[in-house]
Write an enzyme that holds these catalytic residues in place. Structure first.
Site, PDB file in Angstrom:
ATOM      1  N   LYS A 141     -22.248  38.143  36.568  1.00 25.29           N
ATOM      2  CA  LYS A 141     -22.816  38.951  35.491  1.00 25.29           C
ATOM      3  C   LYS A 141     -21.861  38.920  34.322  1.00 25.29           C
ATOM      4  CE  LYS A 141     -25.776  41.924  33.903  1.00 25.29           C
ATOM      5  NZ  LYS A 141     -25.902  41.038  32.731  1.00 25.29           N
ATOM      6  N   ASP A 179     -23.009  39.781  23.884  1.00 24.56           N
ATOM      7  CA  ASP A 179     -21.597  40.117  23.653  1.00 24.56           C
ATOM      8  C   ASP A 179     -21.385  39.928  22.152  1.00 24.56           C
ATOM      9  OD1 ASP A 179     -19.007  40.429  25.636  1.00 24.56           O
ATOM     10  OD2 ASP A 179     -18.446  39.559  23.729  1.00 24.56           O
ATOM     11  N   ASN A 190     -21.067  47.406  18.017  1.00 27.97           N
ATOM     12  CA  ASN A 190     -21.834  48.202  18.976  1.00 27.97           C
ATOM     13  C   ASN A 190     -20.954  49.197  19.735  1.00 27.97           C
ATOM     14  OD1 ASN A 190     -22.738  48.118  22.167  1.00 27.97           O
ATOM     15  ND2 ASN A 190     -24.403  48.578  20.768  1.00 27.97           N
ATOM     16  N   SER A 224     -26.570  47.471  32.115  1.00 33.97           N
ATOM     17  CA  SER A 224     -27.176  46.153  32.339  1.00 33.97           C
ATOM     18  C   SER A 224     -27.674  46.062  33.779  1.00 33.97           C
ATOM     19  CB  SER A 224     -26.151  45.045  32.106  1.00 33.97           C
ATOM     20  OG  SER A 224     -26.103  44.719  30.750  1.00 33.97           O
ATOM     21  N   LYS A 242     -19.255  34.768  32.416  1.00 33.11           N
ATOM     22  CA  LYS A 242     -19.219  34.906  30.956  1.00 33.11           C
ATOM     23  C   LYS A 242     -19.632  33.584  30.335  1.00 33.11           C
ATOM     24  CE  LYS A 242     -18.218  38.226  28.050  1.00 33.11           C
ATOM     25  NZ  LYS A 242     -18.384  39.672  28.268  1.00 33.11           N
ATOM     26  N   THR A 260     -22.078  51.161  26.290  1.00 33.82           N
ATOM     27  CA  THR A 260     -20.639  50.859  26.370  1.00 33.82           C
ATOM     28  C   THR A 260     -19.834  51.921  25.623  1.00 33.82           C
ATOM     29  OG1 THR A 260     -21.241  48.544  26.467  1.00 33.82           O
ATOM     30  CG2 THR A 260     -18.928  49.035  26.118  1.00 33.82           C
ATOM     31  N   LYS A 295     -14.395  44.301  36.643  1.00 38.38           N
ATOM     32  CA  LYS A 295     -15.162  45.412  36.050  1.00 38.38           C
ATOM     33  C   LYS A 295     -16.305  45.822  36.973  1.00 38.38           C
ATOM     34  CE  LYS A 295     -15.911  44.913  31.717  1.00 38.38           C
ATOM     35  NZ  LYS A 295     -16.404  44.681  30.352  1.00 38.38           N
TER      36      LYS A 295
HETATM   37  P1  NAD Z   1     -19.686  43.570  17.841  1.00 44.52           P
HETATM   38  O1  NAD Z   1     -19.818  42.154  17.434  1.00 44.52           O
HETATM   39  O2  NAD Z   1     -20.860  44.467  17.781  1.00 44.52           O
HETATM   40  O3  NAD Z   1     -18.512  44.262  17.040  1.00 44.52           O
HETATM   41  C1  NAD Z   1     -17.263  43.716  16.881  1.00 44.52           C
HETATM   42  C2  NAD Z   1     -16.592  44.531  15.790  1.00 44.52           C
HETATM   43  O4  NAD Z   1     -15.261  44.084  15.629  1.00 44.52           O
HETATM   44  C3  NAD Z   1     -17.258  44.406  14.431  1.00 44.52           C
HETATM   45  O5  NAD Z   1     -17.258  45.666  13.808  1.00 44.52           O
HETATM   46  C4  NAD Z   1     -16.331  43.471  13.665  1.00 44.52           C
HETATM   47  O6  NAD Z   1     -16.403  43.677  12.268  1.00 44.52           O
HETATM   48  C5  NAD Z   1     -15.014  43.930  14.247  1.00 44.52           C
HETATM   49  N1  NAD Z   1     -13.929  42.984  14.047  1.00 44.52           N
HETATM   50  C6  NAD Z   1     -13.934  41.660  14.283  1.00 44.52           C
HETATM   51  N2  NAD Z   1     -12.728  41.145  13.957  1.00 44.52           N
HETATM   52  C7  NAD Z   1     -11.982  42.174  13.540  1.00 44.52           C
HETATM   53  C8  NAD Z   1     -10.654  42.302  13.080  1.00 44.52           C
HETATM   54  N3  NAD Z   1      -9.854  41.243  12.997  1.00 44.52           N
HETATM   55  N4  NAD Z   1     -10.208  43.542  12.725  1.00 44.52           N
HETATM   56  C9  NAD Z   1     -11.022  44.610  12.819  1.00 44.52           C
HETATM   57  N5  NAD Z   1     -12.265  44.564  13.243  1.00 44.52           N
HETATM   58  C10 NAD Z   1     -12.749  43.360  13.597  1.00 44.52           C
HETATM   59  O7  NAD Z   1     -19.082  43.525  19.326  1.00 44.52           O
HETATM   60  P2  NAD Z   1     -19.098  44.671  20.406  1.00 44.52           P
HETATM   61  O8  NAD Z   1     -20.254  44.435  21.300  1.00 44.52           O
HETATM   62  O9  NAD Z   1     -18.892  45.999  19.780  1.00 44.52           O
HETATM   63  O10 NAD Z   1     -17.807  44.264  21.261  1.00 44.52           O
HETATM   64  C11 NAD Z   1     -16.496  44.681  20.884  1.00 44.52           C
HETATM   65  C12 NAD Z   1     -15.567  44.439  22.058  1.00 44.52           C
HETATM   66  O11 NAD Z   1     -16.049  45.160  23.183  1.00 44.52           O
HETATM   67  C13 NAD Z   1     -15.428  42.989  22.533  1.00 44.52           C
HETATM   68  O12 NAD Z   1     -14.136  42.808  23.052  1.00 44.52           O
HETATM   69  C14 NAD Z   1     -16.440  42.909  23.669  1.00 44.52           C
HETATM   70  O13 NAD Z   1     -16.142  41.881  24.580  1.00 44.52           O
HETATM   71  C15 NAD Z   1     -16.240  44.272  24.278  1.00 44.52           C
HETATM   72  N6  NAD Z   1     -17.360  44.751  25.094  1.00 44.52           N
HETATM   73  C16 NAD Z   1     -18.606  44.881  24.583  1.00 44.52           C
HETATM   74  C17 NAD Z   1     -19.603  45.387  25.390  1.00 44.52           C
HETATM   75  C18 NAD Z   1     -20.982  45.633  24.866  1.00 44.52           C
HETATM   76  O14 NAD Z   1     -21.821  46.129  25.646  1.00 44.52           O
HETATM   77  N7  NAD Z   1     -21.273  45.384  23.611  1.00 44.52           N
HETATM   78  C19 NAD Z   1     -19.345  45.716  26.724  1.00 44.52           C
HETATM   79  C20 NAD Z   1     -18.049  45.575  27.206  1.00 44.52           C
HETATM   80  C21 NAD Z   1     -17.060  45.095  26.375  1.00 44.52           C
END
Ligand code: NAD
Length: 428
Positions: free
Chosen positions: A70, A146, A221, A362, A106, A190, A94
């Protein structure tokens, strides 16, 4: 994806450290240090101008002893196989930490989705499935969104897979749009999950959430719903968020000392996460350099953007008031920074526990797909709260029993469960 940090080497370092503490059989450790299967492929896509562009893609299946692999699919211009490996590896831990009957996978594509038209994105998503579909499926490997991918993209991928196998198969992918097999509560999952974990950590540390201040990196997100949860559920104050500005090609911190309004900032954020700076300034927000978030005077840091952001260098800027770090992102803290936090008594809720809310909902989504019966948002979020709370306390108990930090304790809980499953199946 994050400058010099090799996320997979970092993940293996964390694992080796805990494998040593657990005196794990070296042969078992060798199985777990590497993914069981990897797919590297190229996806030809017809562009709107008639030309063909080739995109490089990956899918890594780390370990499926406890159930189908997953994990999300990232679309990012700096994607590497090592990032995907690290993320698949963390997914195994996780799912095991949250006690979900799933393994770790992934995927990724080297692409900046902002450079593609909607129809090009659709063809790329369908192309990913055309290459991978034989090795995906509700009982094999279940992708999800993601960084850089959206519910709409999951809808296209699910449709492509369903066409190829000849039957509607919503359970092949999660994070689908509502009405297209998606679950209520997945969008919030999340970020809210991070906040359920923060709430339990504050209870343990004796912190008053209503008097607490958080600084957040990211405004995607995870960060958006963590900010909403921190202010609306806990009654605390968020002093900043940060984001990557697509036009200026740099990151900014958007701050307000008396507290940001996450819903207002969401209303002025475009689909790629760029905040409208003029509108934010007009409402009294300061626009600072992207690195400023880490030095804010706060009780809680929530890195929720990318990996490697709190490292040996940046950790020096962390304000002495910080007591709690809640890792919304995957792999935001390097082992050097971790050491500093441990030395200074900063309580870190490790990524694969802290951000497990996404994969938990999920999993709920695939359960609902299997039942063909859908829950209310309240039901979903309340089940999520229960799962996160149990997972948090399982890790906390281990950390108190073994006198280790939360990250090592989470690895201990997870490795124990995965090794047991491998033993039960006769793999080791
Ligand atoms: P997203 O694409 O919605 O958001 C990413 C954010 O990071 C955006 O606001 C972007 O502008 C910002 N960003 C990118 N580069 C940056 C930088 N250099 N400095 C500051 N901000 C920056 O992604 P997301 O889904 O929110 O995921 C964020 C993190 O959480 C990732 O590591 C992802 O793997 C992890 N994650 C996400 C989920 C999920 O359900 N969405 C679940 C578990 C983990």
């Amino acid at each position: 994806m994050a400058g010099q940090t090799n996320a997979f080497e970092m993940a293996q370092q964390q694992f080796d450290h805990v494998a040593g503490l657990l005196r794990l059989d070296p042969q078992v450790a060798e199985i777990l240090r590497w993914p069981m299967r990897e797919f590297h492929f190229r996806i030809p896509v017809r562009m709107d101008d008639g030309s063909i562009r080739i995109f490089e893609g990956f899918r890594v299946q780390h370990n499926d002893a406890r159930g189908p692999n997953k994990g999300g699919i990232r679309f990012h211009p700096a994607e590497t196989v090592d990032t995907v490996r690290a993320l698949a590896f963390w997914m195994t831990w996780k799912c095991a930490t949250a006690d979900l009957p799933l393994g770790g996978g992934k995927g990724g594509v080297i692409v900046d989705p902002a450079t593609l038209s909607t129809s090009e994105k659709e063809r790329l998503c369908r192309g990913y499935i055309d290459v991978m579909w034989r090795n995906l499926g509700p009982r094999i490997d279940v992708p999800a969104p993601d960084v850089g991918t959206t519910p709409q993209m999951m809808g296209w991928m699910m449709d492509e897979y369903s066409k190829l196998v000849g039957q509607y198969t919503p359970g092949v992918i999660t994070g689908k749009p509502l009405g297209g097999g998606g679950s209520l509560g997945r969008t919030e999952a999340t970020g809210y999950g991070v906040i359920y974990a923060v709430r339990e950590a504050m209870r343990h540390l004796g912190m008053d959430p209503a008097k607490s201040v958080a600084a957040i990196q990211g405004f995607g997100n995870v960060a958006q719903y963590a900010a909403i949860g921190f202010t609306e559920m806990l009654g605390g104050k968020v002093v900043c968020v940060s984001y990557w500005d697509r036009d200026d090609k740099c990151s900014y911190t958007v701050s307000k000392p008396d507290g940001i309004n996450p819903r207002f900032l969401m209303s002025i954020t475009d689909q790629y996460g760029s905040i409208n700076k003029a509108k934010a300034s007009a409402e009294g927000y300061s626009i600072e350099d992207g690195s400023e978030w880490i030095g804010k005077e706060a009780d809680v840091l929530i890195p929720a953007a990318l990996e490697g952001q709190i490292n040996g260098e940046t950790v020096r800027r962390v304000h002495p008031r910080v007591r709690l770090v809640a890792e919304g992102a995957n792999g935001p803290t390097t082992p050097e920074a971790d050491e500093v936090f441990n030395k200074n008594g900063v309580f870190v809720i490790p990524d694969f526990l802290c951000n497990a809310g996404g994969v938990t909902v999920s999993y709920f989504e695939s359960v609902q797909n299997d039942m063909n019966y859908y829950w209310t948002k309240e039901e979903t979020l309340s089940r999520l709260d229960t799962k996160m709370t149990i997972a948090f306390h399982g890790v906390l108990d281990m950390s108190l029993k073994e006198n280790t930090c939360m990250r090592d304790a989470a690895y201990m809980v997870a490795i124990d469960r995965v090794v047991k499953a491998m033993q039960l199946r006769g793999w080791v």
